[in-house]
Design an enzyme around this catalytic site. Structure first.
Site, PDB file in Angstrom:
ATOM      1  CE1 TYR A  46      26.175  22.960   0.639  1.00 12.93           C
ATOM      2  CE2 TYR A  46      25.083  20.859   0.281  1.00 12.93           C
ATOM      3  CZ  TYR A  46      25.407  22.136  -0.158  1.00 12.93           C
ATOM      4  OH  TYR A  46      24.948  22.570  -1.376  1.00 12.93           O
ATOM      5  NE  ARG A  99      19.107  25.561   3.890  1.00 14.67           N
ATOM      6  CZ  ARG A  99      19.524  26.329   2.891  1.00 14.67           C
ATOM      7  NH1 ARG A  99      18.681  26.685   1.921  1.00 14.67           N
ATOM      8  NH2 ARG A  99      20.765  26.765   2.851  1.00 14.67           N
ATOM      9  NE  ARG A 120      30.119   0.627   0.261  1.00  8.14           N
ATOM     10  CZ  ARG A 120      29.198  -0.066  -0.417  1.00  8.14           C
ATOM     11  NH1 ARG A 120      29.015  -1.355  -0.121  1.00  8.14           N
ATOM     12  NH2 ARG A 120      28.480   0.496  -1.371  1.00  8.14           N
ATOM     13  CE  LYS A 153      23.066  24.286   1.594  1.00 11.43           C
ATOM     14  NZ  LYS A 153      22.759  24.601   0.188  1.00 11.43           N
ATOM     15  CD  GLU A 163      17.002  23.637  -6.535  1.00 10.96           C
ATOM     16  OE1 GLU A 163      17.061  24.613  -5.770  1.00 10.96           O
ATOM     17  OE2 GLU A 163      16.955  22.459  -6.137  1.00 10.96           O
TER      18      GLU A 163
END
Length: 288
Positions: A33, A52, A100, A147, A179
């Site tokens: 995302y 990114r 799945r 990310k 962070e």
């Protein structure tokens, strides 16, 4: 608000935007995302977020479903359709849907979703008061430079900290700060040096982080990229976090201990001012 959502080539009312229950983003958090801020009808730091996004997708082997020009056009179009002059654009790309299975084929069609959030980005009251943070053990997966939507640990820790009266958490690994829950963390030492964690897989390579380092150099502020401890943070003159939505957010206490004099420091305040000024000059206008 009945927003318009973009989903795999269609513009849909938010109530009609449905993703398959077999989507790997839902079943395995197998998705990337990005969040881009909108201020004064402009996309903020968009090129960095787009770059990114591609790096993260490449790291997971998920193909980019649209080209560069189309991706930019989609950001502008969704902002126009939802009349967003100030707020956020959220984008998520998953590997796609399949029955799945831990093993996935190479030919899945990615799922691309975009939506907007109206928000007064430039009216953040915490810029004036600063944040209080709590240190917690690092518990996320090792590849934090990607990310992904694997945000459960961050959500759990931040929620628990909020119930104790804190604004956010700082993750600590092997004695060093990595962070915050969804932001990079920085300190200003007593001699005026900006210190931020050096880039590695231990933390997200923040777009705002990079911009702040550039602005600090242009402003004549000495900067160091290295690891630093909780004790060094507590003895710092100032501290702040950076992210796409809060820009430069001062931190005034850690685990109940004041940082500096416990108020928003002048360097943090100045970096916020010049960041907003710089980004508004560089921002990509949404209106045609």
């Amino acid at each position: 608000m009945d927003r318009t959502v973009y989903l795999n080539g269609e513009w849909l009312p938010e109530a009609d935007a449905k993703v398959s229950v077999f989507d790997r983003g839902f079943l395995f958090a197998d998705a990337i995302y990005e969040v881009t801020a909108v201020i004064d009808g402009k996309l903020i730091a968009y090129p960095g977020h787009a770059a990114r996004l591609r790096r993260s997708l490449d790291a997971l082997g998920i193909p980019m479903p649209v080209g560069d020009d189309e991706l930019l056009a989609l950001h502008k179009e969704i902002a126009r359709r939802n009349t967003i002059q100030e707020g956020l654009i959220y984008l998520q790309i998953s590997r796609g849907a399949q029955d799945r299975d831990f093993v996935f084929p190479q030919d899945l069609a990615p799922t691309l979703v975009m939506f907007t959030q109206a928000k007064r980005v430039l009216d953040n009251p915490k810029w004036k008061t600063g944040l209080s943070l709590q240190t917690v053990p690092e518990g996320r997966w090792a590849q934090r430079q990607i990310k992904t939507v694997q945000l459960l640990y961050s959500s759990l820790m931040k929620t628990e900290a909020a119930r104790k009266g804190y604004d956010d958490v700082l993750f600590v690994e092997d004695g060093y700060i990595t962070e915050a829950s969804s932001a990079n963390f920085h300190i200003i030492t007593t001699d005026g040096t900006l210190v931020t964690r050096d880039l590695s897989n231990a933390l997200l390579h923040g777009i705002t982080r990079g911009s702040i380092l550039d602005l600090a150099q242009r402003a004549g502020l000495k900067a160091e990229e290295r690891s630093f401890t909780v004790d060094e943070t507590r003895s710092a003159a100032e501290a702040f976090i950076t992210s796409a939505s809060s820009f430069v957010m001062p931190v005034v206490s850690l685990d109940g201990h004041k940082i500096g004099d416990g108020t928003v420091g002048p360097t943090s305040r100045r970096l916020l001012e010049i960041y907003i000024e710089d980004q508004l000059q560089q921002g990509d206008a949404i209106a045609p």
